[in-house]
Design an enzyme around this catalytic site. Structure first.
Site, PDB file in Angstrom:
ATOM      1  N   LYS A  88       5.365  23.083 -14.103  1.00  0.00           N
ATOM      2  CA  LYS A  88       4.494  21.934 -13.811  1.00  0.00           C
ATOM      3  C   LYS A  88       4.290  21.796 -12.307  1.00  0.00           C
ATOM      4  O   LYS A  88       3.168  21.525 -11.853  1.00  0.00           O
ATOM      5  CB  LYS A  88       5.077  20.640 -14.411  1.00  0.00           C
ATOM      6  CG  LYS A  88       4.199  19.452 -14.050  1.00  0.00           C
ATOM      7  CD  LYS A  88       4.210  18.307 -14.992  1.00  0.00           C
ATOM      8  CE  LYS A  88       3.117  17.315 -14.541  1.00  0.00           C
ATOM      9  NZ  LYS A  88       3.099  16.074 -15.278  1.00  0.00           N
ATOM     10  N   GLU A 137      -6.102  16.763 -10.035  1.00  0.00           N
ATOM     11  CA  GLU A 137      -6.772  17.193 -11.264  1.00  0.00           C
ATOM     12  C   GLU A 137      -8.265  17.445 -11.050  1.00  0.00           C
ATOM     13  O   GLU A 137      -9.104  16.950 -11.807  1.00  0.00           O
ATOM     14  CB  GLU A 137      -6.541  16.169 -12.388  1.00  0.00           C
ATOM     15  CG  GLU A 137      -6.696  16.800 -13.760  1.00  0.00           C
ATOM     16  CD  GLU A 137      -6.101  15.937 -14.887  1.00  0.00           C
ATOM     17  OE1 GLU A 137      -5.709  16.528 -15.888  1.00  0.00           O
ATOM     18  OE2 GLU A 137      -6.005  14.707 -14.738  1.00  0.00           O
ATOM     19  N   HIS A 165      -4.085  13.853 -28.616  1.00  0.00           N
ATOM     20  CA  HIS A 165      -4.457  12.482 -28.252  1.00  0.00           C
ATOM     21  C   HIS A 165      -5.272  11.827 -29.366  1.00  0.00           C
ATOM     22  O   HIS A 165      -5.112  10.640 -29.639  1.00  0.00           O
ATOM     23  CB  HIS A 165      -5.288  12.469 -26.967  1.00  0.00           C
ATOM     24  CG  HIS A 165      -4.438  12.496 -25.733  1.00  0.00           C
ATOM     25  ND1 HIS A 165      -4.874  13.046 -24.542  1.00  0.00           N
ATOM     26  CD2 HIS A 165      -3.182  12.057 -25.508  1.00  0.00           C
ATOM     27  CE1 HIS A 165      -3.911  12.931 -23.646  1.00  0.00           C
ATOM     28  NE2 HIS A 165      -2.880  12.343 -24.197  1.00  0.00           N
ATOM     29  N   ASN A 180      -3.025  19.749 -20.053  1.00  0.00           N
ATOM     30  CA  ASN A 180      -3.447  19.036 -21.265  1.00  0.00           C
ATOM     31  C   ASN A 180      -3.599  19.985 -22.450  1.00  0.00           C
ATOM     32  O   ASN A 180      -4.210  19.618 -23.460  1.00  0.00           O
ATOM     33  CB  ASN A 180      -4.771  18.298 -21.019  1.00  0.00           C
ATOM     34  CG  ASN A 180      -4.583  17.165 -20.042  1.00  0.00           C
ATOM     35  OD1 ASN A 180      -3.517  16.570 -19.989  1.00  0.00           O
ATOM     36  ND2 ASN A 180      -5.593  16.895 -19.245  1.00  0.00           N
ATOM     37  N   HIS A 191      -3.503  18.802 -26.050  1.00  0.00           N
ATOM     38  CA  HIS A 191      -3.602  17.341 -26.008  1.00  0.00           C
ATOM     39  C   HIS A 191      -4.923  16.788 -26.530  1.00  0.00           C
ATOM     40  O   HIS A 191      -5.002  15.599 -26.797  1.00  0.00           O
ATOM     41  CB  HIS A 191      -3.372  16.832 -24.579  1.00  0.00           C
ATOM     42  CG  HIS A 191      -1.920  16.871 -24.164  1.00  0.00           C
ATOM     43  ND1 HIS A 191      -1.187  18.033 -24.121  1.00  0.00           N
ATOM     44  CD2 HIS A 191      -1.063  15.878 -23.799  1.00  0.00           C
ATOM     45  CE1 HIS A 191       0.043  17.755 -23.725  1.00  0.00           C
ATOM     46  NE2 HIS A 191       0.152  16.464 -23.527  1.00  0.00           N
ATOM     47  N   ARG A 212       0.825  -1.226   0.000  1.00  0.00           N
ATOM     48  CA  ARG A 212       0.000   0.000   0.000  1.00  0.00           C
ATOM     49  C   ARG A 212       0.855   1.271   0.000  1.00  0.00           C
ATOM     50  O   ARG A 212       0.430   2.321   0.472  1.00  0.00           O
ATOM     51  CB  ARG A 212      -0.957   0.039   1.188  1.00  0.00           C
ATOM     52  CG  ARG A 212      -1.930  -1.108   1.182  1.00  0.00           C
ATOM     53  CD  ARG A 212      -3.064  -0.899   2.147  1.00  0.00           C
ATOM     54  NE  ARG A 212      -3.943  -2.050   2.128  1.00  0.00           N
ATOM     55  CZ  ARG A 212      -3.746  -3.147   2.851  1.00  0.00           C
ATOM     56  NH1 ARG A 212      -2.715  -3.225   3.670  1.00  0.00           N
ATOM     57  NH2 ARG A 212      -4.579  -4.148   2.766  1.00  0.00           N
ATOM     58  N   HIS A 251       4.484  11.608 -29.858  1.00  0.00           N
ATOM     59  CA  HIS A 251       3.582  12.333 -28.959  1.00  0.00           C
ATOM     60  C   HIS A 251       3.769  13.850 -29.078  1.00  0.00           C
ATOM     61  O   HIS A 251       2.801  14.603 -29.218  1.00  0.00           O
ATOM     62  CB  HIS A 251       3.843  11.866 -27.519  1.00  0.00           C
ATOM     63  CG  HIS A 251       3.095  12.629 -26.478  1.00  0.00           C
ATOM     64  ND1 HIS A 251       1.731  12.500 -26.302  1.00  0.00           N
ATOM     65  CD2 HIS A 251       3.500  13.555 -25.579  1.00  0.00           C
ATOM     66  CE1 HIS A 251       1.339  13.305 -25.332  1.00  0.00           C
ATOM     67  NE2 HIS A 251       2.387  13.959 -24.882  1.00  0.00           N
ATOM     68  N   LYS A 296       1.592  11.301 -11.249  1.00  0.00           N
ATOM     69  CA  LYS A 296       0.676  10.416 -11.977  1.00  0.00           C
ATOM     70  C   LYS A 296       1.413   9.133 -12.313  1.00  0.00           C
ATOM     71  O   LYS A 296       2.503   9.168 -12.895  1.00  0.00           O
ATOM     72  CB  LYS A 296       0.192  11.075 -13.271  1.00  0.00           C
ATOM     73  CG  LYS A 296      -0.962  12.031 -13.073  1.00  0.00           C
ATOM     74  CD  LYS A 296      -1.562  12.423 -14.408  1.00  0.00           C
ATOM     75  CE  LYS A 296      -2.698  13.414 -14.212  1.00  0.00           C
ATOM     76  NZ  LYS A 296      -3.204  13.934 -15.505  1.00  0.00           N
ATOM     77  N   ARG A 301      -5.160  21.622 -12.853  1.00  0.00           N
ATOM     78  CA  ARG A 301      -4.155  20.722 -13.449  1.00  0.00           C
ATOM     79  C   ARG A 301      -4.500  20.357 -14.895  1.00  0.00           C
ATOM     80  O   ARG A 301      -3.618  20.038 -15.691  1.00  0.00           O
ATOM     81  CB  ARG A 301      -4.015  19.447 -12.596  1.00  0.00           C
ATOM     82  CG  ARG A 301      -2.906  18.547 -13.096  1.00  0.00           C
ATOM     83  CD  ARG A 301      -2.542  17.440 -12.123  1.00  0.00           C
ATOM     84  NE  ARG A 301      -1.482  16.624 -12.684  1.00  0.00           N
ATOM     85  CZ  ARG A 301      -0.688  15.822 -11.997  1.00  0.00           C
ATOM     86  NH1 ARG A 301      -0.846  15.722 -10.686  1.00  0.00           N
ATOM     87  NH2 ARG A 301       0.248  15.117 -12.586  1.00  0.00           N
ATOM     88  N   GLU A 317       5.865  18.907 -25.504  1.00  0.00           N
ATOM     89  CA  GLU A 317       5.488  19.301 -24.135  1.00  0.00           C
ATOM     90  C   GLU A 317       6.195  20.606 -23.763  1.00  0.00           C
ATOM     91  O   GLU A 317       5.618  21.484 -23.139  1.00  0.00           O
ATOM     92  CB  GLU A 317       5.868  18.206 -23.129  1.00  0.00           C
ATOM     93  CG  GLU A 317       5.114  16.913 -23.287  1.00  0.00           C
ATOM     94  CD  GLU A 317       3.630  17.009 -22.934  1.00  0.00           C
ATOM     95  OE1 GLU A 317       3.219  17.962 -22.243  1.00  0.00           O
ATOM     96  OE2 GLU A 317       2.874  16.120 -23.371  1.00  0.00           O
TER      97      GLU A 317
END
Ligand code: GLY
Length: 338
Positions: free
Chosen positions: A200, A210, A225, A218, A221, A108, A237, A130, A214, A172
């Site tokens: 960031k 988020e 995406h 994106n 994106h 955990r 990307h 993330k 946050r 990015e």
């Protein structure tokens, strides 16, 4: 700084990975063991300065599976890794995502340290907590927010990074110019990486999970995406995000949110990184629109991250989430960036 007063150091520089033992000893951790997770071909190896084992996961995005997590956690259990030890991810975004999720899950939660060796990992994946893996049904569908204890961005690794890998991160980096990074222009690469990390970190510290702000990370994106998801175009990307940045700017202009000079600024920045500003040849607008609708689960029109918000705030950032963009507008702007 994160909610609850937690914070962690991020070190950027040539040879930063060689400082792992020193910086680990300066954290509050007193681990006995380190599980070092990496991939074949990563140009950096580390020595935490105490007992450690190296676990090599498969190459590429294919490593981001629950079976990789199971295999790592079983190895940890067999070895006797505990919550008092540390997981160290050494590599690009795949490694930091997998190492972070294995660390978040085992017992955990075991502390994790990232040694980021690609531009994409340094300016994005390793920062902000993330973590996760893919399912056959989609990318990053299983994961956890698990903040690292320390991040080392070794810019020496960028010198041998294949051109295409570098381009993954450059998109990015271009994005950060519009998230308060106007001062990125003209700085050496190392300073740019450090500045992107700073931006960031500031965004994540305001909204770790988020719930709102946050989402501005994106920027570029939504279309980016969609281009990647369609899988038809041979684009990295960063290249897909670059096209997405120009699209977002053109869309903002069409919606009367920004002026032509600001659109031109987007094109100048993206071109400055030698990244594409147009849709790939033969791009299917209907397919891209369909993916973008799915992406944001839009009930009423499409949702984008767009420029021209009530800002710019003190940080010069006027990017915000905008819902309800009608399909016809989104379609006509796609045609304009062919
Ligand atoms: N890559 C976007 C985020 O970390 O939120």
């Amino acid at each position: 700084m994160l909610p609850g007063g937690r914070s962690y150091p991020v070190l950027v520089g040539r040879g930063a990975a060689g400082e792992l033992a020193v910086h680990l000893s300066e954290t509050a951790l007193q681990p006995r063991r380190a599980a070092v997770i990496t991939q074949e071909g990563i140009p950096i190896s580390v020595d935490p300065g105490f007992e450690h084992r190296v676990f090599t996961i498969p190459d590429g995005e294919a490593a981001k599976t629950l079976s990789t997590i199971e295999s790592l956690c079983r190895s940890f259990a067999e070895w006797g890794l505990t919550r008092g030890d540390v997981v160290v991810g050494v590599g690009g975004g795949v490694v930091t995502d997998v190492a972070g999720f294995a660390a978040a899950s085992f017992h955990r939660g075991v502390p994790v340290v990232h040694v980021a060796t690609t531009l994409l990992a340094q300016v994005d994946a390793a920062i902000g907590g993330k973590t996760g893996v893919n399912l056959p049904e989609g990318k990053n569908l299983v994961g956890a927010f698990w903040q690292p204890t320390l991040v080392l961005c070794d810019t020496a690794a960028l010198e041998t990074l294949p051109e295409r890998e570098l381009r993954c991160g450059l998109g990015e980096m271009a994005k950060y110019h519009f998230l308060g990074g106007r001062d990125l222009d003209g700085r050496p690469l190392e300073e740019r990486v450090a500045r992107c990390v700073e931006i960031k970190a500031e965004v994540v510290s305001a909204d770790e999970r988020e719930a709102g702000r946050r989402a501005i990370l994106n920027y570029g994106h939504t279309l980016g995406h969609a281009i990647e998801t369609s899988g038809r175009y041979d684009l990295r990307h960063g290249e897909a995000v670059a096209i997405g940045l120009v699209y977002a700017a053109e869309l903002s202009w069409t919606l009367g949110r920004i002026d032509e000079a600001r659109v031109a600024e987007h094109r100048r920045i993206v071109e400055g990184y030698d990244l594409p500003t147009h849709l790939p040849d033969g791009a299917d607008a209907e397919e891209l629109l369909a993916v973008m609708r799915r992406d944001k689960k839009a009930l009423d029109g499409l949702t984008f991250v767009l420029d021209g918000g009530s800002g710019p705030g003190a940080d010069g950032c006027s990017i915000e989430v905008v819902s309800g963009v009608d399909l016809e507008t989104a379609r006509s702007v796609l045609e304009r960036i062919r």
